[in-house]
Structure formats: C-alpha cells, structure tokens
Design a protein around this motif. Structure first.
Motif, PDB file in Angstrom:
ATOM      1  N   MET A  63      39.776  15.962  -4.292  1.00 11.88           N
ATOM      2  CA  MET A  63      39.453  16.068  -5.724  1.00 11.88           C
ATOM      3  C   MET A  63      37.992  15.740  -5.984  1.00 11.88           C
ATOM      4  O   MET A  63      37.315  16.443  -6.742  1.00 11.88           O
ATOM      5  CB  MET A  63      40.347  15.123  -6.542  1.00 11.88           C
ATOM      6  N   ASN A  64      37.501  14.679  -5.365  1.00 13.09           N
ATOM      7  CA  ASN A  64      36.104  14.301  -5.562  1.00 13.09           C
ATOM      8  C   ASN A  64      35.155  15.392  -5.079  1.00 13.09           C
ATOM      9  O   ASN A  64      34.137  15.681  -5.718  1.00 13.09           O
ATOM     10  CB  ASN A  64      35.801  12.988  -4.843  1.00 13.09           C
ATOM     11  N   SER A  96      49.209   7.554  -8.195  1.00 14.11           N
ATOM     12  CA  SER A  96      48.023   6.705  -8.278  1.00 14.11           C
ATOM     13  C   SER A  96      48.086   5.861  -9.543  1.00 14.11           C
ATOM     14  O   SER A  96      48.545   6.322 -10.595  1.00 14.11           O
ATOM     15  CB  SER A  96      46.759   7.569  -8.300  1.00 14.11           C
ATOM     16  N   SER A  97      47.611   4.639  -9.438  1.00 13.87           N
ATOM     17  CA  SER A  97      47.532   3.756 -10.604  1.00 13.87           C
ATOM     18  C   SER A  97      46.144   3.782 -11.230  1.00 13.87           C
ATOM     19  O   SER A  97      45.878   3.071 -12.202  1.00 13.87           O
ATOM     20  CB  SER A  97      47.877   2.319 -10.195  1.00 13.87           C
ATOM     21  N   SER A  98      45.261   4.633 -10.676  1.00  9.50           N
ATOM     22  CA  SER A  98      43.888   4.750 -11.187  1.00  9.50           C
ATOM     23  C   SER A  98      43.848   5.778 -12.317  1.00  9.50           C
ATOM     24  O   SER A  98      44.181   6.950 -12.121  1.00  9.50           O
ATOM     25  CB  SER A  98      42.945   5.180 -10.062  1.00  9.50           C
ATOM     26  N   LEU A  99      43.419   5.347 -13.492  1.00 12.61           N
ATOM     27  CA  LEU A  99      43.302   6.266 -14.627  1.00 12.61           C
ATOM     28  C   LEU A  99      42.321   7.391 -14.311  1.00 12.61           C
ATOM     29  O   LEU A  99      42.573   8.561 -14.636  1.00 12.61           O
ATOM     30  CB  LEU A  99      42.853   5.499 -15.878  1.00 12.61           C
ATOM     31  N   LEU A 104      41.336  12.925 -13.449  1.00 12.19           N
ATOM     32  CA  LEU A 104      40.564  13.913 -12.698  1.00 12.19           C
ATOM     33  C   LEU A 104      41.479  15.005 -12.157  1.00 12.19           C
ATOM     34  O   LEU A 104      41.175  16.205 -12.266  1.00 12.19           O
ATOM     35  CB  LEU A 104      39.814  13.238 -11.553  1.00 12.19           C
ATOM     36  N   ARG A 105      42.603  14.599 -11.591  1.00 17.85           N
ATOM     37  CA  ARG A 105      43.566  15.586 -11.082  1.00 17.85           C
ATOM     38  C   ARG A 105      44.050  16.503 -12.208  1.00 17.85           C
ATOM     39  O   ARG A 105      44.113  17.725 -12.052  1.00 17.85           O
ATOM     40  CB  ARG A 105      44.758  14.856 -10.442  1.00 17.85           C
ATOM     41  N   PHE A 106      44.368  15.897 -13.352  1.00 14.17           N
ATOM     42  CA  PHE A 106      44.834  16.657 -14.519  1.00 14.17           C
ATOM     43  C   PHE A 106      43.798  17.708 -14.924  1.00 14.17           C
ATOM     44  O   PHE A 106      44.126  18.892 -15.123  1.00 14.17           O
ATOM     45  CB  PHE A 106      45.104  15.688 -15.665  1.00 14.17           C
ATOM     46  N   ARG A 107      42.538  17.292 -15.024  1.00 19.95           N
ATOM     47  CA  ARG A 107      41.483  18.213 -15.478  1.00 19.95           C
ATOM     48  C   ARG A 107      41.226  19.323 -14.473  1.00 19.95           C
ATOM     49  O   ARG A 107      41.144  20.503 -14.842  1.00 19.95           O
ATOM     50  CB  ARG A 107      40.184  17.435 -15.753  1.00 19.95           C
ATOM     51  N   SER A 144      36.996   9.885 -17.926  1.00 19.18           N
ATOM     52  CA  SER A 144      37.813  10.909 -17.275  1.00 19.18           C
ATOM     53  C   SER A 144      38.995  11.305 -18.156  1.00 19.18           C
ATOM     54  O   SER A 144      39.353  12.483 -18.249  1.00 19.18           O
ATOM     55  CB  SER A 144      38.317  10.406 -15.923  1.00 19.18           C
ATOM     56  N   LEU A 145      39.614  10.312 -18.817  1.00 15.37           N
ATOM     57  CA  LEU A 145      40.717  10.595 -19.729  1.00 15.37           C
ATOM     58  C   LEU A 145      40.242  11.442 -20.908  1.00 15.37           C
ATOM     59  O   LEU A 145      40.900  12.420 -21.292  1.00 15.37           O
ATOM     60  CB  LEU A 145      41.316   9.275 -20.244  1.00 15.37           C
TER      61      LEU A 145
END
Length: 542
Positions: A63-64, A96-99, A104-107, A144-145
């Motif tokens: 993703m990155n 993942s617990s990282s917002l 990022l995955r969602f976008r 990111s959100l």
C-alpha cells in the motif's frame, strides 16, 4: 452564459492574456542531463521500481509503495503493477488497528474501483456511533481518514461523520504540526486528496518525499519522479509552443478581439485530464476543443446580437461551411474555422476511429443549442425556475462536450460504449457538469456577474425559495458535494469504463482547482500564473 441585447453592445473587457507569445519564444533553462539521457535513466529506474512491487513483503508495504508512486506522479508507468497489487490487497485478509493503514487501504481500493465498505471504520467508533476521542491525537491517521472519507457515495453517513470529525480536529491541530505533515493537512483542507489533480499533488509531494525517512522512502523512486516530471515538462513546453502558434494563426484570421485569450489556461485544463506522453494526441485535441468552446461561449455571451446568435446556431446545426452567406463576416470566419478544426481532428484519427468525430460534432452542436436557449431567456427578460436553469446551464458548463472531447484522441479505452455513455449524459457526466456549473456560478455571485448574463443558479434559487444569499450558497455547495458522491459511485456502477470514468473525474477535479475559494482562475487568470509556471516553466531540481 448569456448574450448581448439585440442592438450592438460594447464587449466587456476581459483582461489580456498574461502569457502572450511567451511559449513561442521560450527556451527552457538547460538541465544537467539531456532529454535522451533522462529517457535512458528513466527506463532503468522503471525496471528498479517494478522490482519493488514484486519484493514487497506484506499488505502495508504494498500500500505504501502504491501510494507514493501515485502521489509522486509516476503511477502512469506502473498501471499494471498497481492494478495487480490492489487486486491482491482487496482479496487479502487485513486486520489492522492503525487508522492510517485502514484509511489508506480504503482510499487506494476505492480509487481503483474496488468496493470497500465504510464498516471498515467501525472499530474506531463508540457504541453510539461517534468516533472514539483517542484518534483525535493521531494527526496522520486523521488526515488519512479525511482523505479516504471524501470517496463517499450516497447514503454513507459514516463517511459524512468522518469528514466532519476529522476536519474539525485537523483544523484545531494544524498550527502545531510540523512539515511536511502540516503542509499536507493544509492542502487537504483546501482540496481533499481524492479531488486533487495528479500533477498538482506531484509538484507538492516530490520535495516532501525526501523527508520521509521510513520504509516507504526510496531514492530510486524519487529520482524517477524528478526525471519523469522534467522530461514530460519538456514535451508540454514544445506542445505549448505549437499550440500558441496555432492560436496566433487562428485568432489572427478570425479577429475575435472580444474573447478571453486564455490559450495556456486551455492547455492546462486539457493537461489535467491527459498529462502522459502516451496521451499527446488526446491532450492536443481536447485543448483545441477547450478553445473552440470558449470562443463559442464568448461569442454568444458578450458579442452576438440575438438574431446573430440564432443564425450561428443554424449554421452549426447544418455544419456546411459552403452555405454561410446569411452570417455576418466575423461569424463566417469563426464558423469556417470551427468546421476546419473538426476536420483536422478527424484527420488525426485512424480509419477505425473516425466515427468518434461524429460524437464530437454532436456534442458541440448540443452546446450551441443550449447557449442559444440562455440567450433567448435573457432577451425575454425571463428568469427560469431553478430546475429549468439547471437543466440548461449544466450543459452550457461544458462537461458533456468536453467529456466527449477527452475521448476522441484516447487509445483503446475510448470505445463506442464509452461515447454512448458520455453523450447520453449519464449520471456521472451530469454530475461533472453540476460541479462545473455550481462552482462557476458561486464564483460569479461572489465576484459580480456580467450585467448581460442570464440569472445564475444561485440567483434563481434565491428568488424561487426567498432565502438569503448565504443560505443559497450553502445549498448550492451541498449540490456540489452530492455530485461528487455520484462521481465516486461511477467506478462501481460502470466497471468496464473505469479508465474513462477516471478521466471524467479528472475533469471535475480541474474545476475544484480553478474555482477554489469561489475564484474564477480562467476568466481572471492573473493570479493563476504562478500555478501554471510551476507546471510548465520551472523544472524540478535533480
């Protein structure tokens, strides 16, 4: 759009071009490396970066990599790798617990046409549906959100709440952030990342990327981004030289001294949709179409009498430059040039592609017909209902004709199905027109419209609903947001047309930049010169 009264009126004075013949005489500042060496090095680096896609160890690394490649403006070199990587991410287990990582995955997935449910963000919410207060202390996650949530479609209350929550907290902490995060937050609060044109983000992100000292940083990726930008810029400069000469010849022959001379701005508008080397043909055809539609707009809007407007529309309907004796001399020259340029568009096409120009012409004819309707309204002193105004002015905003035009010179993605989709004014095309129309009208309301203009959507709404200008502007702004939801829905609704949908979305994104903060950077282009210089004059230091 409107037209003048039936007797001849002095044309409103548009400020002259800020560019003149700049690009005809322009000599780029010499770089340390020739174009040939740049191209050779770019090919080497493309191989290196392709290997990185294969070498990523997990979903987060992948993703990155996709994110930085896209934001640096080099995603066009890795379309297959990106599509494969995101398909793999979409199907892979992800907990993942990282917002930041979830957003990022969602976008990335939604941008590529992969459906992701907003339920992904439920883990960051309380039982009552509100977001947990702890994420307010995570600026990277909040950003990111905020960006991800702007890919919302209709009836996604979770994402609407996410925008409000993240925006409020980002605004409150913005002044305490350090670069580059502070700069990225500032840009997103102006224009969220999913609505930002690719080259504009690349110009900002390239100098920021070098300060990222974690696993996402690669000197090879950065070098590729810089070289690719500069090499493409040289191509754009050569095209601007030819394009400016084309305009000089055209305007010299037809002598339309009442129009907006915005040749570099028209090229920029096209380039926001098609900046890649492979799309040079599409870019130049679209840029010329921008000019021709702008000339048509200004002819109806500020110069032609009503009778002249009617006769011009008749000529455009007939499309026969052998029968123009009924037109005044200045319109004869204009009409003949329009037809000859459309013939030149067709000459650019392969035999199996020539049918595309039929759609192109139909789009231009439709635009003329709707410009005339606005002129008729003006001369009758008629203020249409808001619904009537929208039904006409969304067409005169130009999204349909330009969405057809952006297809004409494209490759295999420009299928007959795509042309039918556009000319049918399907929901996403109409939404692009709404964004253009409503943002244009809000700008005109703020800056003061021409006294000859027909009542705008803002004015029609105020009159019909008997509300204040603030209420009307807020309502029109909400219609812009609704239109974005429709565009965001299009990749999932028309998966076979994903590439075309993405180009139409780029056209909408250009409106967001040009009409930022209710300005009109096309008509009043002086303040936009620095932006254009960053794209077409100043190279990126290697």
């Amino acid at each position: 759009m409107a037209t003048s009264v039936a007797t001849a009126m002095p044309a409103p004075v548009f400020h002259p071009t800020v560019w003149g013949e700049y690009f005809i005489n322009f000599t780029p500042e010499p770089l340390q490396i020739s174009d040939e060496k740049m191209a050779e090095r770019i090919n080497q680096l493309k191989g290196d970066v392709s290997g990185m896609f294969q070498a990523t160890k997990n979903v987060v690394e992948t993703m990155n990599l996709v994110d930085v490649v896209q934001r640096l403006g080099i995603g066009h070199h890795f379309e297959e790798q990106i599509a494969t990587a995101l398909a793999s991410i979409h199907s892979a287990e992800f907990n993942s617990s990282s917002l930041h990582e979830v957003a990022l995955r969602f976008r990335l997935l939604r941008q590529q046409g992969f459906w992701v449910s907003p339920d992904e963000f439920d883990k960051f919410k309380n039982e009552d549906g509100s977001f947990v207060s702890g994420i307010a202390n995570d600026p990277k996650g909040l950003l990111s959100l905020y960006n991800a949530a702007h890919l919302l479609t209709h009836d996604e209350g979770t994402l609407e709440d996410a925008i409000l929550f993240s925006r409020r907290h980002l605004e409150s902490i913005q002044s305490s952030l350090k670069p580059p995060l502070a700069d990225q937050v500032g840009r997103a609060l102006e224009i969220p990342l999913p609505r930002t044109i690719k080259r504009e983000e690349a110009i900002s992100f390239i100098p920021e990327y070098s300060s990222i000292q974690d696993q996402t940083y690669s000197p090879e990726i950065l070098e590729l981004a810089k070289l690719d930008f500069n090499l493409l810029q040289h191509l754009h400069q050569k095209e601007l030289k030819a394009f400016t000469q084309w305009w000089k010849d055209l305007s010299g022959e037809i002598g339309l001294d009442y129009v907006r001379d915005r040749i570099v701005e028209c090229y920029f508008w096209s380039y926001t949709v098609h900046y890649e080397q492979a799309n040079a043909r599409a870019r130049m055809i679209l840029a010329k179409l921008f000019v021709l539609t702008s000339l048509l707009d200004d002819t109806y809007d500020v110069h032609a009498t009503l009778e002249e407007a009617r006769e011009l529309n008749k000529a455009i309907e007939r499309w026969d430059y052998g029968d123009v004796s009924f037109l005044p001399e200045y319109l004869k020259k204009f009409f003949v040039k329009v037809v000859s340029n459309f013939s030149e568009f067709e000459d650019e096409l392969e035999p199996h592609e020539k049918y595309r120009n039929v759609y192109n012409r139909k789009g231009f004819q439709t635009l003329s017909k709707y410009y005339l309707q606005e002129a008729e309204w003006f001369h009758q002193g008629f203020t249409p209902s808001f619904k009537e105004q929208v039904s006409v002015s969304v067409i005169t905003a130009g999204a349909q004709v330009l969405s057809i035009g952006l297809l004409v010179g494209m490759g295999d993605a420009a299928t007959k199905e795509a042309f039918e989709w556009v000319i049918g004014n399907t929901d996403a095309i109409w939404a692009c027109g709404e964004i253009s129309r409503f943002m244009d009208d809000m700008s005109a309301f703020k800056n003061g419209r021409n006294k000859l203009d027909v009542a705008s959507t803002v004015e029609c709404y105020i009159k019909e609903h008997n509300v204040s200008s603030d209420v009307a502007l807020a309502k029109i702004g909400s219609f812009v947001e609704d239109a974005w939801k429709t565009i965001n829905q299009a990749p999932f609704k028309y998966p076979a047309l994903l590439q075309v949908v993405q180009r139409v979305a780029s056209l909408a994104k250009s409106m967001t930049l040009l009409f930022l903060d209710k300005r009109d950077a096309y008509t009043y282009s002086k303040d936009f010169k620095k932006t254009l210089e960053s794209h077409f004059v100043k190279h990126i230091l290697i």
